[in-house]
Design a protein around this motif. Structure first.
Motif, PDB file in Angstrom:
ATOM      1  N   VAL A 119      52.973  52.162  35.587  1.00 29.88           N
ATOM      2  CA  VAL A 119      52.441  51.426  34.444  1.00 29.88           C
ATOM      3  C   VAL A 119      51.661  50.244  34.995  1.00 29.88           C
ATOM      4  O   VAL A 119      52.168  49.488  35.821  1.00 29.88           O
ATOM      5  N   LEU A 120      50.403  50.114  34.559  1.00 32.40           N
ATOM      6  CA  LEU A 120      49.557  48.991  34.973  1.00 32.40           C
ATOM      7  C   LEU A 120      49.337  48.101  33.754  1.00 32.40           C
ATOM      8  O   LEU A 120      48.784  48.551  32.746  1.00 32.40           O
ATOM      9  N   VAL A 121      49.788  46.864  33.840  1.00 31.24           N
ATOM     10  CA  VAL A 121      49.628  45.949  32.716  1.00 31.24           C
ATOM     11  C   VAL A 121      48.593  44.880  33.073  1.00 31.24           C
ATOM     12  O   VAL A 121      48.595  44.354  34.190  1.00 31.24           O
ATOM     13  N   GLU A 122      47.689  44.619  32.129  1.00 32.94           N
ATOM     14  CA  GLU A 122      46.591  43.666  32.363  1.00 32.94           C
ATOM     15  C   GLU A 122      46.390  42.862  31.079  1.00 32.94           C
ATOM     16  O   GLU A 122      46.266  43.428  30.003  1.00 32.94           O
ATOM     17  N   LYS A 123      46.367  41.537  31.222  1.00 36.04           N
ATOM     18  CA  LYS A 123      46.289  40.692  30.022  1.00 36.04           C
ATOM     19  C   LYS A 123      44.905  40.745  29.357  1.00 36.04           C
ATOM     20  O   LYS A 123      44.780  40.574  28.148  1.00 36.04           O
ATOM     21  N   GLU A 124      43.867  41.017  30.165  1.00 36.17           N
ATOM     22  CA  GLU A 124      42.529  41.161  29.587  1.00 36.17           C
ATOM     23  C   GLU A 124      42.375  42.565  28.982  1.00 36.17           C
ATOM     24  O   GLU A 124      43.199  43.439  29.214  1.00 36.17           O
ATOM     25  N   ASP A 125      41.280  42.761  28.257  1.00 26.77           N
ATOM     26  CA  ASP A 125      41.045  44.064  27.638  1.00 26.77           C
ATOM     27  C   ASP A 125      40.309  45.035  28.561  1.00 26.77           C
ATOM     28  O   ASP A 125      40.053  46.173  28.175  1.00 26.77           O
ATOM     29  N   VAL A 126      39.926  44.542  29.750  1.00 24.46           N
ATOM     30  CA  VAL A 126      39.220  45.420  30.688  1.00 24.46           C
ATOM     31  C   VAL A 126      39.850  45.322  32.076  1.00 24.46           C
ATOM     32  O   VAL A 126      40.496  44.324  32.414  1.00 24.46           O
ATOM     33  N   LEU A 127      39.632  46.366  32.863  1.00 28.34           N
ATOM     34  CA  LEU A 127      40.102  46.375  34.245  1.00 28.34           C
ATOM     35  C   LEU A 127      39.050  45.764  35.170  1.00 28.34           C
ATOM     36  O   LEU A 127      37.876  45.679  34.812  1.00 28.34           O
TER      37      LEU A 127
END
Lengths: 369, 369
Positions: free
Chosen positions: A33-41
């Motif tokens: 699982v990769l979690v990112e606070k922004e909406d893009v990678l």
């Protein structure tokens, strides 16, 4: 023959290090699982619209997009626009609460890779350089965006600048502002920016003010020598004391030239402050939630900086990229891969231990027959 | 659940990068053969008896021995005193011939990790410094050995030196000798050596002649500032033109001090030449056997230096450590881990491809259900 249930691994942060860790873990057979606070990678380089990447002067898209596409097209679970809001770590299980617009969600992991990155130092704090006061004093990231938008213009009047200066080590190597360390990439990136300018607009004069030029390794001839010899970028050894207003809207950089041994006052149309790196808010917050130790410069402390740089002081938490200190993009990508195999092997070992009750060391190959 | 037959991987070179790659691959479940031409593991740092490792000034044993012991006590097949004498690489199989005192032996692998390292540049080639002529002009590696033997003495007369100087960038950043690049670690190691001297013998005067001090990242305050402020190591900006004989057996270093803007002639009891790094003979030979491309500085060319630094131009051959360029020990260790997971995943993918006939990309998880 090797058989094991897929390790469940959480990667926090979708920048170069997190992307690299995610794809390598996924390919090795982990549930990721990769979690990112922004909406893009893509992390800070994409969010802030970096332009070309040193030393090959490739567009940032060319370097990072293949990695982003690999992750996007894989079965890595991507949680974008999502933050980790709570963590309980015990008995080899990490219980994580995710918060997003869609509400809260919980999941359990065997290990975590922290790849929460850095932030650019805020140049307002170096008030004598007039960032935020003089519109034509901009910082490194403002200039990257200007270059990537192909919109080279003085903010004060929209005109093409005739002379641009770079001030290295703003918020780095500076006891006065409490930032002692070097940012590792400021020299290379500033030279790269000057090269981008000179390739498109050879008529613009470019000056780089430095204390030491730290184009270590191959950057020496790939960047420093090329900029100096092929593109006529000028280098002045000395630290700017202050910036003040000059004639006709110019800015005057007042320095002591430590090679010519005389005070130097040069008028510029634009000045670029090469700001340092510090741990991002996300790095500080996640380290706290995970119970990690921080080192003296405010970054995450690796278990052993010289031999176990992607291990942390918590055995099932690994770290990659600029969360442990300033780093160039290729080094962050490499650390992502290294953290991936360390996390993968940690889960293998710890499962072996549980299954057999033997010591961890002997169980390195518990699942390999 | 993941199941796969163990990938068979050959690691060439038993230094920091090769050790790290071997143990990570083994723990991930691969069958690993580690081949090393010397009779001991540890690579150049152990072979040449390095002393303390920057920045924590830990003995090299403390940094590398845990890694060596892990490999030694594992079921990694160790082939010491053995060289790779022939390689045939095709159809996903690497047929390797090993040659040792015991004769020849052949084996087949799925992938190879090249970790064959670097060699110190030979300072005889910079004849104006008198290495090999003046006994008290020694190089970086001679001085490391002296420190690790705790035998600080002038080779000419066995007496304790009262003043030692370091000349940075010998065989680095020097067009005259055809070595353009920076060795990445010369500044840090020389400062570290001066710190070792000053901690034991504060009465000895220590001078470091430099062009730029490249203590990037945390080395800035951990090494440079500490050496200058706490230990009174002196730094002189300027390149030494030549070394000549002075009075009473001293050596005179003739430089242009580019900060004080005057010629400088200082007598020393010992001068240490901080030599650069170049690709080792093993790196050049193995790269040739494996059909790898070399880059412009004579090292192995990574497939993409900025995004795929441990891939080579041959798909089942990976690379780690100083075979691709100068590098500090922790970076070599990290690259070993990164190369390990890339090689492991490559074999998984290629087996998936063979088993199902599907494209490699789709088969990243062929073995993970």
């Amino acid at each position: 023959m090797i058989c094991l249930a897929s390790p469940r691994i959480l990667v926090i942060g979708g920048g170069p290090a997190g992307l690299s860790a995610s794809i390598d873990l996924f390919e090795a057979g982990a549930d990721v699982v990769l979690v990112e606070k922004e909406d893009v990678l893509g992390g800070t380089p994409k969010k802030l619209h970096y332009s070309l990447i040193a030393p090959d002067l490739k567009p940032v898209e060319e370097v990072l997009d293949p990695l982003i596409r690999q992750v996007e097209s894989s079965a890595v679970t991507k949680k974008l626009g999502t933050v980790v809001s709570a963590i309980e770590n015990g008995n080899g299980h990490v219980n994580v609460t995710f918060t997003s617009n869609g509400g809260k969600e919980e999941a359990v992991f065997d290990a975590v890779i922290l790849a929460t990155g850095f932030t650019h130092w805020d140049p307002h704090k170096k008030y004598e350089y007039g960032y935020g006061v003089y519109p034509d004093v901009i910082d490194f990231k403002d200039f990257e965006k200007m270059l990537s938008d192909d919109n080279l213009a003085r903010p004060s009047n929209g005109k093409m600048p005739a002379r641009i200066g770079w001030l290295l080590c703003v918020g780095s190597r500076d006891r006065q502002v409490g930032k002692f360390y070097c940012c590792r990439v400021g020299c290379a990136v500033s030279i790269k920016q000057a090269m981008e300018v000179k390739k498109k607009h050879p008529e613009i004069d470019t000056y780089i003010y430095y204390m030491d030029i730290r184009t270590y390794g191959f950057w020496e001839d790939q960047l420093y020598w090329k900029a100096m010899e092929d593109l006529n970028v000028k280098f002045i050894r000395g630290r700017i004391g202050a910036i003040s207003k000059g004639d006709e809207g110019s800015l005057v950089a007042m320095a002591e030239d430590t090679i010519l041994q005389r005070p130097s006052e040069v008028p510029f149309d634009m000045l670029v402050l090469t700001t340092g790196m510090e741990a991002s808010q996300g790095t500080v917050e996640m380290a706290k939630l995970l119970g990690l130790e921080m080192e003296e410069h405010g970054f995450v402390r690796p278990l052993e900086a010289d031999s176990l740089p992607v291990h942390t002081t918590v055995e099932n938490v690994f770290v990659a990229g600029t969360a442990t200190g300033p780093k160039a993009i290729p080094d962050a990508i490499t650390e992502g891969s290294a953290a991936a195999i360390k996390a993968f092997n940690y889960v293998r070992r710890s499962r072996g231990k549980k299954a057999t009750g033997r010591s961890m060391k002997k169980d390195a190959r518990a699942y390999a027959e």
